[in-house]
Write an enzyme that holds these catalytic residues in place. Sequence first.
Site, PDB file in Angstrom:
ATOM      1  N   GLU A  94       0.838  -1.214   0.000  1.00  0.00           N
ATOM      2  CA  GLU A  94       0.000   0.000   0.000  1.00  0.00           C
ATOM      3  C   GLU A  94       0.871   1.262   0.000  1.00  0.00           C
ATOM      4  O   GLU A  94       0.483   2.283  -0.577  1.00  0.00           O
ATOM      5  CB  GLU A  94      -0.960  -0.038   1.208  1.00  0.00           C
ATOM      6  N   GLU A 164       4.140 -10.931   0.571  1.00  0.00           N
ATOM      7  CA  GLU A 164       2.724 -10.592   0.483  1.00  0.00           C
ATOM      8  C   GLU A 164       2.336 -10.393  -0.976  1.00  0.00           C
ATOM      9  O   GLU A 164       2.523  -9.285  -1.528  1.00  0.00           O
ATOM     10  CB  GLU A 164       2.452  -9.290   1.234  1.00  0.00           C
ATOM     11  N   GLY A 170      -6.206  -8.236   1.286  1.00  0.00           N
ATOM     12  CA  GLY A 170      -7.536  -7.668   1.483  1.00  0.00           C
ATOM     13  C   GLY A 170      -8.564  -8.128   0.465  1.00  0.00           C
ATOM     14  O   GLY A 170      -9.645  -7.555   0.371  1.00  0.00           O
ATOM     15  N   SER A 210      -4.727 -12.079   3.011  1.00  0.00           N
ATOM     16  CA  SER A 210      -5.945 -12.823   3.355  1.00  0.00           C
ATOM     17  C   SER A 210      -5.660 -14.087   4.168  1.00  0.00           C
ATOM     18  O   SER A 210      -6.291 -15.118   3.973  1.00  0.00           O
ATOM     19  CB  SER A 210      -6.749 -13.150   2.094  1.00  0.00           C
TER      20      SER A 210
HETATM   21  P1  PGA Z   1      -4.931  -8.794   4.730  1.00  0.00           P
HETATM   22  O1  PGA Z   1      -3.687  -7.791   4.741  1.00  0.00           O
HETATM   23  O2  PGA Z   1      -4.640  -9.861   5.779  1.00  0.00           O
HETATM   24  O3  PGA Z   1      -6.122  -7.955   5.094  1.00  0.00           O
HETATM   25  O4  PGA Z   1      -5.018  -9.381   3.378  1.00  0.00           O
HETATM   26  C1  PGA Z   1      -2.369  -8.236   4.887  1.00  0.00           C
HETATM   27  C2  PGA Z   1      -1.409  -7.077   4.852  1.00  0.00           C
HETATM   28  O5  PGA Z   1      -1.640  -6.129   4.088  1.00  0.00           O
HETATM   29  O6  PGA Z   1      -0.407  -7.051   5.583  1.00  0.00           O
END
Ligand code: PGA
Length: 247
Positions: A94, A164, A170, A210
């Site tokens: 992000e 990740e 998400g 997730s």
């Molecule tokens: P999430 O996020 O578990 O909601 O997919 C993981 C992260 O961004 O560290």
Amino acid sequence: MRKKIVAGNWKMNLNRKAAFQLIETIDSLKFSNNVEVIIAPPSIYLESFLGKVKNFNISSQDVSANDNGAYTGEFSAAMLSSLSLKYSIVGHSERRLYHGETEEMIFNKAKQLLKSNMSPIYCCGELLEDRKSENHFKVVASQLQPLLDNLNSDELEKFIIAYEPVWAIGTGLTAKPSDAQDMHSYIRALIKEKFSSSIADQISIIYGGSCKPDNAKELFSMEDVDGGLIGGASLDADSFSAIINSF
Ligand code: PGA
């Protein structure tokens, strides 16, 4: 033996009251002794949480790439370290996507943390199009290249690496445990090639994207998956503790 780690990334969620309720609930839970639990709340809560918690570590979600000076809104590794924080996430997708963070900036953030004797939780991971075009290994290798090329083993040992896949964050789409394992063992092989097997065997590589109570056990049972970086599911004490107890 590598450390098993479950880290909760709260991102920009929870008002003050809800944040304090959740931190108190999590602190009252019993975790298995051999899992290190870390929580990364919004930075505005960092200092007040630090004096409160007994059972886990607190992490920052980000840090400046600079020492100090005219960088409005930023805070430095030295400031985090003066609060006795040990960890900060860097390079979260992000931050890469919405704040234009480049490999160079992310590596500079990690170097700032090392200078303050802190541990970076260093995120890497491919976009969906990278996986579809089968470039995912190449992309992750290029994200880790600055570490492999510029650090010595004492520095690298301080890192936690978080794989990740961006398409899994998400979205409810989790990587298949075997795909996570393939990437984690690839990352470990890169470290082994550049450093040594003993360094590679020592570094915790955690999975994020997730990760939930119903898939954590299978993911964590993979040989090279040493835990998780948990977003959404870390905002609920029951889900988060179920994930912690999934080893
Ligand atoms: P999430 O996020 O578990 O909601 O997919 C993981 C992260 O961004 O560290």
